[in-house]
Design an enzyme around this catalytic site. Sequence first.
Site, PDB file in Angstrom:
ATOM      1  N   HIS A   1       1.320  -1.020  -0.073  1.00 12.77           N
ATOM      2  CA  HIS A   1      -0.064  -0.418   0.508  1.00 12.77           C
ATOM      3  C   HIS A   1       1.018   1.251  -0.333  1.00 12.77           C
ATOM      4  O   HIS A   1       2.391   1.367   0.224  1.00 12.77           O
ATOM      5  CB  HIS A   1      -0.938  -0.418   0.916  1.00 12.77           C
ATOM      6  CG  HIS A   1      -0.410  -0.228   3.148  1.00 12.77           C
ATOM      7  ND1 HIS A   1       0.060  -1.503   3.255  1.00 12.77           N
ATOM      8  CD2 HIS A   1       0.661   1.330   2.824  1.00 12.77           C
ATOM      9  CE1 HIS A   1       0.400  -0.780   4.503  1.00 12.77           C
ATOM     10  NE2 HIS A   1       0.801   0.627   4.419  1.00 12.77           N
TER      11      HIS A   1
HETATM   12  P1  TYD Z   1      -2.282  -3.576   6.643  1.00 13.68           P
HETATM   13  O1  TYD Z   1      -2.102  -2.374   6.760  1.00 13.68           O
HETATM   14  O2  TYD Z   1      -3.036  -4.478   6.038  1.00 13.68           O
HETATM   15  O3  TYD Z   1      -0.839  -3.786   7.451  1.00 13.68           O
HETATM   16  P2  TYD Z   1       0.137  -4.133   6.495  1.00 13.68           P
HETATM   17  O4  TYD Z   1       0.256  -2.687   6.446  1.00 13.68           O
HETATM   18  O5  TYD Z   1       1.636  -5.193   6.704  1.00 13.68           O
HETATM   19  O6  TYD Z   1       0.430  -4.368   4.970  1.00 13.68           O
HETATM   20  O7  TYD Z   1      -3.014  -3.857   8.267  1.00 13.68           O
HETATM   21  C1  TYD Z   1      -3.669  -4.939   8.665  1.00 13.68           C
HETATM   22  C2  TYD Z   1      -5.215  -4.154   9.796  1.00 13.68           C
HETATM   23  O8  TYD Z   1      -4.611  -3.578  10.854  1.00 13.68           O
HETATM   24  C3  TYD Z   1      -5.832  -3.801   8.581  1.00 13.68           C
HETATM   25  O9  TYD Z   1      -7.441  -3.890   8.919  1.00 13.68           O
HETATM   26  C4  TYD Z   1      -6.050  -2.092   9.106  1.00 13.68           C
HETATM   27  C5  TYD Z   1      -6.107  -2.521  10.276  1.00 13.68           C
HETATM   28  N1  TYD Z   1      -4.979  -1.579  10.771  1.00 13.68           N
HETATM   29  C6  TYD Z   1      -5.007  -0.857  12.311  1.00 13.68           C
HETATM   30  O10 TYD Z   1      -6.488  -0.550  13.015  1.00 13.68           O
HETATM   31  N2  TYD Z   1      -4.577   0.491  12.817  1.00 13.68           N
HETATM   32  C7  TYD Z   1      -3.427   1.069  12.509  1.00 13.68           C
HETATM   33  O11 TYD Z   1      -3.050   1.398  12.813  1.00 13.68           O
HETATM   34  C8  TYD Z   1      -2.275   0.024  11.164  1.00 13.68           C
HETATM   35  C9  TYD Z   1      -1.229  -0.626  10.846  1.00 13.68           C
HETATM   36  C10 TYD Z   1      -3.754  -1.275  10.715  1.00 13.68           C
END
Ligand code: TYD
Length: 136
Positions: A51
């Site tokens: 992302h």
């Molecule tokens: P995601 O963005 O998929 O993680 P990565 O950065 O490894 O790709 O996040 C996983 C899940 O966690 C998604 O449902 C969003 C949630 N999340 C939060 O609730 N708070 C946060 O600060 C972060 C980074 C993620």
Amino acid sequence: MISNCILLDLPKIPDHRGNLTFIESQKQVSFKIERVYYLYDVPGGEERGGHAHKKVVEFIIAISGSFEVVLDDGVKKRSFFLNRAYYGLYVPSMIWRELRNFSLGSVCLVLASLPYDESDYYRDYDEFLRAVRGQH
Ligand code: TYD
């Protein structure tokens, strides 16, 4: 831009009792730290990230173990290997990131400039490309 993604050396206080590294908001990191999150227990072969952020800027640290961070500004890609607790990778907004090759037991600490807000994310690479190319 990829040239704004910088690997920084954090202060390290060596000691026979073990090393110490510290980070203060708006000092070792240029932004105000509004959120901290960490990735851990990552199974072998898994990838994270995938992302980009519209506004959030982040600072990524391999607190334990190692992993690779591939950054992409829509034109150029650059890979950083994080394997020291005193390295920090500054990632500005509008940079697509992928984290992979996590070593067993590694911990990825992320300092972020804003609270979590799903509307700040590009999770679709083509949408990110259209947005980033529209800026130039
Ligand atoms: P995601 O963005 O998929 O993680 P990565 O950065 O490894 O790709 O996040 C996983 C899940 O966690 C998604 O449902 C969003 C949630 N999340 C939060 O609730 N708070 C946060 O600060 C972060 C980074 C993620």
